[in-house]
Write an enzyme that holds these catalytic residues in place. Structure first.
Site, PDB file in Angstrom:
ATOM      1  N   ASP A 383       0.868  -1.171   0.000  1.00  0.00           N
ATOM      2  CA  ASP A 383       0.000   0.000   0.000  1.00  0.00           C
ATOM      3  C   ASP A 383       0.912   1.230   0.000  1.00  0.00           C
ATOM      4  OD1 ASP A 383      -2.300   1.726   0.511  1.00  0.00           O
ATOM      5  OD2 ASP A 383      -1.485   1.886   2.534  1.00  0.00           O
ATOM      6  N   ASP A 582      -1.373  -0.809   6.112  1.00  0.00           N
ATOM      7  CA  ASP A 582      -1.519  -0.264   7.462  1.00  0.00           C
ATOM      8  C   ASP A 582      -2.937   0.165   7.793  1.00  0.00           C
ATOM      9  OD1 ASP A 582      -1.517   2.061   5.751  1.00  0.00           O
ATOM     10  OD2 ASP A 582      -1.273   3.233   7.575  1.00  0.00           O
ATOM     11  N   ASP A 586      -6.908  -1.525   3.734  1.00  0.00           N
ATOM     12  CA  ASP A 586      -6.037  -2.621   3.312  1.00  0.00           C
ATOM     13  C   ASP A 586      -6.489  -3.965   3.868  1.00  0.00           C
ATOM     14  OD1 ASP A 586      -4.316  -0.730   2.084  1.00  0.00           O
ATOM     15  OD2 ASP A 586      -3.369  -0.338   4.018  1.00  0.00           O
TER      16      ASP A 586
END
Length: 707
Positions: A383, A582, A586
């Protein structure tokens, strides 16, 4: 056929009576125990904990009585029998259940080996106590079955403790949903529970409140923080006609929205469903011990049976003194010797050292299957916001376009933004304080939604904002357009500052890279791992960040549902995919990946969904985690070899290979040979595992100093 989400066995949906529907998805189970564990993992965890404690408390006196002869032998054996019965048949009942399922599926597993080996040892010992004439030679093996069951059950408890946390991920997601909403009806506001909202209801969302459901803005203007959904660190300006997502936060402004999606149809509810489905649908990783047992167990049973039949029919032909009871002893000897105690600690010993070493270096492995999977990763998806970048806007460039200096441009901008709650303004104020120490107040301040701010500072009119603000106030900026575009192509948000109707300078703000991100990416590529960046941010910003990191493959403009779909697509063809993230956005992708790696500073949902948590928020620990995984799994394989080595070597002896040379009396020594094999293999396994303590990561820093 469906797959039991607890034990992984295939289940016929038409036959089984055990099923449960959770948030629209039906799950099928092979037994009531699996159903109960799925619906109430906390209860199963408490039960396992109780069994481990009971088993351990009984195993200690059993072991002491076995090796220290301070009571008469017959009395000692009776006490051992009584103490071992709860372990064998109450605590160990789950292994018999596993044996039953293994027989039904036609494939041997770890439970098969444990059930057969411990039962053979226990029954042989019990028969010898009450019917001593059955076996010509007798020793008791109660401690063998007790130790094996206790060690294996301890490993199961630790595994279930990790799995129980997975359900917390879903609960934490649901906690984001606000419980109350402000309904506007007939010109009056009424506070109602979110569950009572209907499609097309008009709702008010004030500054600082969460948007209750998905909807469309019908009145007003606001800056909405959508970072928990899209991953975008900078709030999105919302005006009439724009869509808003439930559970996102209104940072500034007040809006009215019309509800378009409620209940299970909202984006947040869909994320919850994705996490649940990905966790339940993920194929369980078969343990190395199970893989070996699948071939080892039937082979051992065959050897034991053939040796018993051979000596039963032909023993007396070769040795007149050979008793038929020796045939049974041959069968039991093969089964007992083939079940090494070290097998119970082969994997846990290496995992204990490996996970401990990981914790020292800020890496938490949440289970043996995650540690094993890390070494297989071929593609690693990152990410962007909050993972590769800091997730917080920072001032990157201050460019004067007139006679005012950089410091003065920043000072005036900070004074103008001091009264603003916008993250871009906060970044400017923060930068000015770091550089100049303090920021004074403006004489007047006005926030212009969607455009910027206007302020009077020391008698001068200062404007700070976007192109629309400058055009609306007749301030030319054509000469700076090329430089503005250059900064924007580099993924930065540019604000123009005008002082007394003249363009004075540009201030660029961007989400900056974390320290060591580029170093981590470079090492992963050197390890032969493909690195992919996945983000909800726009493609221009994403590619600018990727270029600085050396990442060639970028997937931008993706929502949480699409992130999970991208991961699924990358897994096609058997490719092993890891996901590093995080945020809540996600969570579905972390759950869908073969291995989820959650950043320690991220949300609790990401931590619970991921299989590995990086405590220090240092991406170099991703490299360390994979290296440690490879070394630990190598130790596990070595341990499994040593766990079987001595015992397999003695199987021919147990089957009677030395009888032609030493006569039937060789069975007098088998108990000692079996005990020696178990001791040597256990010492070897523990020593080999402890060698992992010598591992030192090439990258990153340790949480604890070397001892």
């Amino acid at each position: 056929m469906a797959k039991d989400p607890v034990c992984g066995m295939y289940v016929d949906e038409k036959i089984t009576q055990f099923k449960a529907e959770v948030r629209g998805t039906t799950y099928y189970f092979c037994s009531k125990s699996c159903l109960d564990e799925f619906l109430a993992p906390e209860r199963e965890l408490r039960r396992l904990k109780m069994f481990v404690l009971v088993s351990a408390l009984l195993a200690v006196p059993i072991t002491v009585l076995t090796y220290f002869d301070f009571v008469p032998m017959h009395t000692r054996n009776l006490v051992l029998l009584v103490l071992s019965m709860p372990i064998q048949f109450v605590v160990g009942f789950r292994f018999y259940r596993g044996l039953y399922h293994a027989v039904r599926s036609g494939m041997g597993n770890m439970d098969t080996l444990i059930a057969l080996g411990t039962s053979a040892a226990w029954l042989y010992s019990a028969i010898g106590i009450f019917f001593p004439w059955v076996f010509p030679i007798h020793e008791v093996y109660f401690e063998t079955s007790a130790i094996i069951i206790t060690l294996i059950l301890l490993g199961r408890y630790l595994e279930h403790k990790t799995k129980a946390k997975a359900s917390e991920a879903v609960r934490r997601l649901l906690d984001l949903q606000p419980t109350m909403a402000r309904l506007v009806k007939d010109g009056e506001e009424t506070e109602i529970p979110v569950e009572e909202i209907s499609v097309n209801d008009e709702l008010v969302v004030r500054s600082g409140e969460r948007v209750p459901v998905d909807g469309v803005v019908t009145n007003g203007h606001a800056s909405i923080d959508e970072s928990m959904i899209t991953g975008e660190s900078i709030p999105v300006e919302k005006k009439v006609g724009d869509e808003v997502i439930g559970a996102t936060i209104n940072k500034t402004g007040m809006i009215r929205i019309k509800a378009t999606k409620i209940g299970q149809d909202t984006v947040l509810a869909q994320i919850v469903k994705l996490v649940e489905e990905a966790q339940a649908g993920r194929a369980p990783i078969q343990r190395l011990a199970d893989q070996i047992s699948a071939y080892f167990v039937p082979a051992i049973i065959m050897v034991a049976t053939l040796s018993a039949l051979f000596w039963y029919f032909f023993g007396q032909q070769f040795f007149p003194e050979f008793k038929t009871s020796y045939a049974l002893l041959a069968f039991v000897s093969v089964i007992i010797i083939a079940c090494p105690c070290a097998l119970g600690i082969a994997t846990p010993a290496a995992l204990m050292v490996g996970t401990g070493k990981g914790a020292e270096n800020g890496i938490l492995f949440k289970g043996g299957e995650h540690l094993e999977m890390a070494r297989k990763i071929k593609t690693l998806v990152f990410d962007k916001t909050g993972t590769l970048t800091k997730g917080q806007p920072s001032v990157t460039d201050v460019v004067p376009t007139g006679n005012i200096t950089n410091n003065e441009i920043l000072r005036l901008a900070a004074i103008a933004e001091k009264g603003s709650e916008h993250p871009l303004g906060e970044a400017i104020v923060r930068a000015a304080i770091e550089k100049q120490g303090s920021v004074s107040d403006a004489e007047s301040f006005e926030a212009i939604p969607g455009k910027g701010v206007a302020a009077t500072i020391e008698g001068r009119r200062v404007l700070l904002g976007n192109r629309t603000l400058m055009k609306g106030n007749g301030i030319p900026f054509d000469e700076a357009e090329d430089y503005i575009q250059h900064l924007e192509e580099d993924g930065k948000t540019v604000m123009m500052e005008a002082v007394d109707e003249c363009l004075a300078g540009l201030i660029a703000v961007a989400d900056t890279l974390k320290e060591n991100s580029a170093e981590a990416v470079q090492h992963l590529k050197e390890m032969g791992i493909e690195v992919v960046m996945l983000t909800g941010d726009n493609e221009r910003t994403a590619k600018a960040i990727a270029k600085r990191l050396g990442i060639e493959k970028v997937v931008a403009n993706v929502l949480p549902q699409q992130k999970a779909e991208v991961v699924t697509k990358l897994k096609e063809g058997g490719n092993t995919v890891g996901m590093v993230g995080d945020g809540i956005n996600d969570a579905p992708a972390l759950a869908q990946a073969d291995l989820g790696i959650a950043i320690g500073s991220g949300t609790d949902v990401a931590k619970e969904t991921g299989g590995i948590v990086l405590i220090k928020d240092d991406l170099r620990d991703v490299v360390t985690g994979i290296e440690l995984s490879r070394k630990t799994v190598a130790k596990i394989k070595q341990n499994l070899f040593w766990a079987f080595f001595y015992n397999i070597g003695l199987i021919p002896v147990a089957a009677g290979a030395l009888v032609p040379f030493f006569g039937p009396e060789i069975y007098e020594f088998l108990p000692f040979l079996g005990a020696g094999a178990m001791a040597f293999s256990s010492v070897t396994v523990v020593t080999n595992s402890l060698l992992l303590n010598r591992y030192k990561p090439e990258l990153g820093t340790r949480l604890t100093p070397d001892r």
